[in-house]
Scaffold this motif. Structure first.
Motif, short mmCIF file in Angstrom:
data_model
loop_
_atom_site.label_atom_id
_atom_site.label_comp_id
_atom_site.label_asym_id
_atom_site.label_seq_id
_atom_site.Cartn_x
_atom_site.Cartn_y
_atom_site.Cartn_z
N GLU B 355 44.02 49.77 47.16
CA GLU B 355 45.23 49.53 46.77
C GLU B 355 45.63 48.24 47.20
O GLU B 355 45.07 47.86 48.18
CB GLU B 355 46.16 50.70 47.58
N HIS B 356 46.74 47.47 46.54
CA HIS B 356 47.25 46.31 47.00
C HIS B 356 46.06 45.12 46.65
O HIS B 356 46.34 43.93 47.39
CB HIS B 356 47.81 46.21 48.41
N VAL B 357 44.91 45.47 45.94
CA VAL B 357 44.05 44.47 45.65
C VAL B 357 43.79 44.42 44.31
O VAL B 357 43.43 45.56 43.58
CB VAL B 357 42.68 44.81 46.45
N TYR B 358 44.19 43.11 43.72
CA TYR B 358 43.91 42.86 42.22
C TYR B 358 42.93 42.04 41.87
O TYR B 358 42.54 41.27 42.77
CB TYR B 358 45.47 42.51 41.65
N ALA B 359 42.63 41.83 40.59
CA ALA B 359 41.55 40.81 40.18
C ALA B 359 41.95 40.48 38.92
O ALA B 359 42.42 41.42 38.19
CB ALA B 359 40.19 41.44 40.33
N LEU B 360 41.39 39.43 38.49
CA LEU B 360 41.55 38.98 37.09
C LEU B 360 40.69 37.78 36.59
O LEU B 360 39.98 37.04 37.72
CB LEU B 360 42.90 38.39 36.81
N GLY B 361 40.58 37.28 35.53
CA GLY B 361 39.69 36.27 35.15
C GLY B 361 38.26 36.66 34.99
O GLY B 361 37.86 37.60 34.81
N ASP B 362 37.56 35.61 35.39
CA ASP B 362 35.83 35.73 35.06
C ASP B 362 35.35 36.66 36.25
O ASP B 362 34.27 37.07 35.81
CB ASP B 362 35.26 34.51 35.15
N CYS B 363 35.98 36.94 37.26
CA CYS B 363 35.30 38.07 38.23
C CYS B 363 35.51 39.45 37.74
O CYS B 363 34.89 40.10 38.53
CB CYS B 363 35.66 37.71 39.43
#
Lengths: 386, 450
Positions: B355-363
């Motif tokens: 929760e409360h942790v997002y990610a985007l892009g190349d990773c």
């Protein structure tokens, strides 16, 4: 207490204790009893060898050694139990433990055969003088001891400002830079330095803590070191091998000091909880962080000799977090206790100083951060702009 | 070292040995200043260090003269400054300051002017357009012409605190803390935009082979190539390898492109397209060595020698490793995040397993696969910004981005999602163009124009 322990002293050798429950229970009994009672005296300068002997007898100082199954998690937990009552003693346990680690992994089997059994059993005592070499290898400061080759050994000269858990009749692991006749450095050696004549032990200035750790300045003027006392020659590959384990073991200090701080907060909860609720870093928050960190440390302790960069960063990260958590939790414990914790004899103010030590003893927070930065960088071909 | 009651007059050296010097104790850092002496130990002001008796001791830590070094002042290190004062409220923390990191900061700021945002990045945080890196040499670009904005300028424009040259080393989602090499940062929401790193194999060591995955690395290669035409070997004939090969050739360098497949980009393109690409390369002077694996790289004097598994050797002045990217798992794993070749995210909210942790892009990996293109980042950043600020939003809808191979000798555009199983059909194949469609399961899944 001492009598009961004396009866128990060989029990850990013979009875199966696969997860170390007995070792840990006995270590806690010593910590929460005799050690807790002496913590203030130790803070004022008493060097608690009698406690260390008891710890050794119940297996608290040798759990990480091959002979005891190489249980680093247990060694850290034992140190944590000691540091919970007395940070100085937790530090002594680490000093003693890493000297054992050196011998245990030395290829000089004759040396280990002679020295390791009495060391592990607490019949003899000694620590480590690797603060300067560790910083030297990281490019932070020059090597303090210089060695020249002579037949059958080396002659070593130099000054080490403060080395703990030593005294006459004791010893420590040390590293010197070998220089040839022209003064050019060739490599480093690691050896057992016996703190007897002609090694000079010099009184250190008074520190704000750790006064009971028998810390001395060492001065060596052309002291002979026999080949029989070499732990590693060359020293660097050996240090690379044990470095993560060396740092990992220190986690026992930070975890224990933090746990002691939580104890102090909870101690006054029934009487001061109605005002302490307004403080930051309440015991439940600190306990949550401590549990999370301890869980990661336990996992890391399963593979103390892993060589990957990621593993080393994980160990350094945990070590830095333990320092920060110690600082924050001990500060909070003092605020929780107020004036009663500010008494010179009170544990909270002593623990604040112990936490400062956890945060500055090699590797200090700043060194850990600088090293993690270095390890995270990707190399570029030579001549590149950075 | 103070004389106590009397303040000593400043004395000037008269011994002809130059100005007073200072010496530092290696052990405790005390400074012996020849002008001041050490009055408490009976060393008069104006005593040269050499003239101090050998039994003199450091007044702080008791070591001897031999443990003092001449004090050479170091250049002051200025800590990277935060662009705005440190916020005491925990807010959004973004790890990474590439297209994804700044994109997330912009998306959040566009919705809310007040949310505290901290950007933690191992690099300088300078803003540049990454796709430009593979066409920049031909255009005569320089590091400064590629830099659109410094990190500090971007931070000021967006009102974020920038922690540059700071490595995020550990993550505890439960306590909302990110441990970095400049201290621990608290977050209410965390956005991981850490990118991906070169996955070059050990036989292409980083100290010998360039990895052109960010502006800093590109700048290094640019500097190394600045002294005139050179022989450059590129290992890996995927998109980046092919684009760089053309770019380097266009900038006048002698380029050898080495690929594991017999044709460039054959892993992605149907054979007729890959053949066209190879023909284009040959026209612009790029030597393509297909079906080759690399054995080792060694430095021989000023040159580099690549030995291929076949035993052939390629001599080069520079070697570029373009063998693909991988997400570093360490940070995500330290926080117990689900990881499968990338940080696993919910394809709609871009939320990780915490929760409360997002990610985007190349990773990230979406649906089990990474998608390392710039195009999806904007939509991902918007979805994250809306989720963090609890706004109504339809979420991110993942679709395969249009792929444009920036090879001017043979531009290639692919729309749709080519699959390894589908069947490619040729619609046009003449001197003007190659047009193909891929069909799978009775449907057209991709279209290619070259």
């Amino acid at each position: 207490m001492a009598g009961a322990l004396a009866l128990d002293q060989h029990a850990f050798d013979t009875s199966p204790d696969p997860v170390g429950e007995t070792v840990l229970a006995r270590t806690r009994a010593i910590s929460d009893g005799a050690l807790r009672a002496k913590a203030h005296a130790i803070d004022e300068g008493h060097y608690p060898l009698e406690i260390m002997r008891d710890f050794a007898r119940v297996g608290a100082l040798s759990a990480h050694l091959k002979s005891a199954g190489g249980n680093f998690g247990l060694a850290i937990d034992a140190m944590r139990a000691g540091a919970r009552q007395c940070g100085s003693t937790g530090f002594l346990m680490w000093c003693h433990g890493v000297f054992g680690l050196y011998l245990d992994h030395s290829e000089n089997c004759g040396l280990a055969d002679r020295m390791l059994p009495p060391h592990a059993a607490g019949e003899t005592f000694g620590g480590t003088a690797l603060s300067n070499p560790m910083k030297s290898f990281a490019g932070i400061e020059p090597m303090a001891l210089k060695a020249g080759r002579v037949p059958g050994g080396y002659r070593v000269t130099g000054t080490l400002p403060w080395v703990s858990h030593i005294g006459r009749g004791q010893y420590c692991g040390a590293i010197a830079q070998v220089v040839d006749a022209s003064g050019a450095p060739s490599h480093e050696i690691m050896f057992v330095l016996r703190c007897d004549e002609p090694v000079e032990l010099r009184q250190c200035p008074v520190f704000s803590g750790m006064e009971g750790t028998s810390t001395w300045g060492l001065r060596l003027a052309d002291v002979r070191i026999d080949d029989a006392d070499l732990i590693a020659d060359p020293a660097k590959p050996f240090i690379a091998k044990i470095r993560a384990a060396f740092i990992l073991l220190q986690l026992g200090m930070g975890l224990g000091v933090t746990e002691g701080a939580i104890d102090s907060m909870l101690e006054v909860e029934s009487v001061l909880g109605h005002v302490n609720q307004y403080l930051d870093n309440r015991p439940d928050e600190i306990a949550g962080e401590l549990d999370e960190l301890a869980g990661r440390v336990a996992k890391l302790a399963e593979t103390p000799f892993e060589t990957s960069t990621d593993y080393l960063i994980d160990v350094l990260d945990a070590r830095a977090q333990a320092s920060e958590l110690s600082l924050r939790s001990t500060q909070s414990a003092l605020l929780h206790q107020g004036a009663r914790g500010y008494l010179m004899s009170a544990a909270p103010q002593r623990r604040v100083r112990e936490a400062h030590f956890v945060a500055i003893v090699t590797p200090a927070i700043k060194h850990l951060r600088s090293e993690m930065t270095r390890l995270s960088k990707v190399a570029q071909p030579a001549g590149a702009l950075t | 070292m103070n004389a106590g009651t009397a303040i000593p007059a400043v004395i000037e050296p008269t011994d002809g040995l130059g100005p007073w010097r200072r010496y530092i104790c290696r052990v405790c850092g005390l400074i012996y200043d020849e002008a001041e002496g050490d009055v408490d130990s009976g060393i008069a002001p104006g005593t040269r260090f050499d003239d101090i008796p050998d039994d003199w001791e450091c007044p702080i830590c008791n070591v001897t003269k031999a443990d003092f070094d001449p004090l050479v002042p170091r250049a002051a290190v200025s800590a990277p400054q935060a662009a705005t004062p440190v916020s005491r409220t925990s807010g959004v923390v973004i790890v990474g300051a590439g297209t994804a990191g700044w994109g997330a900061a912009e998306a959040i700021r566009a919705l809310d002017p007040a949310t505290p945002i901290t950007v933690v990045t191992a690099c300088s945080g300078d803003v540049y357009y990454k796709p430009e890196l593979s066409v920049a040499l031909t255009r005569g670009a320089t590091p400064s012409s590629l830099r659109r904005e410094t990190g500090a300028q971007a931070a000021a424009r967006l009102g974020v605190r920038l922690m540059k040259e700071t490595v995020a080393v550990g993550l505890s989602p439960a306590s909302g803390t990110l441990r970095t090499t400049r201290g621990t940062v608290r977050f209410s929401d965390l956005v991981l935009a850490q990118g991906a790193r070169s996955a070059a194999p050990a036989c292409l060591p980083a100290h010998l082979c360039w990895r052109v995955n960010d502006l800093a690395a590109w700048s290094g290669l640019h500097a190394a190539l600045s002294c005139g035409p050179q022989r450059v070997a590129i290992v890996g004939a995927g998109m980046v390898g092919c684009e760089l090969a053309e770019d380097l050739a266009g900038a006048g360098h002698d380029v050898t492109l080495i690929g594991i497949e017999e044709l460039p980009l054959l892993a992605m393109l149907p054979r007729p397209a890959a053949e066209r690409l190879a023909a284009g390369f040959s026209k612009i002077g790029v030597r393509f060595l297909g079906g080759r694996a690399v054995g080792k790289v060694e430095r021989i004097d000023e040159r580099l020698r690549l030995t291929l598994a076949s035993g052939e050797t390629v001599e080069a002045d520079q070697i570029v490793a373009a063998t693909g990217l991988a997400t570093e798992p360490r940070l995500a794993r330290s926080g117990g995040l689900a990881f499968d070749r990338g940080i696993v995210v919910d394809p709609k909210t871009m939320r990780t397993s915490a929760e409360h942790v997002y990610a985007l892009g190349d990773c990230v990996t979406i649906g089990g696969a990474p998608c390392r293109f710039v195009e999806p980042i904007r939509g991902q950043a918007e979805a994250i910004a809306n989720a963090i600020l609890k706004r109504d939003h339809s979420g991110y809808a993942h679709r395969a981005p249009v792929i444009r191979l920036k090879t001017r000798s043979t531009p290639v555009v692919i729309e749709g999602a080519p699959s390894t199983a589908g069947e490619w059909r040729v619609l046009q194949d003449d001197a003007d163009a190659l047009v193909m469609e891929q069909w799978a399961g009775g449907a057209r899944v991709a279209r290619l124009a070259a």
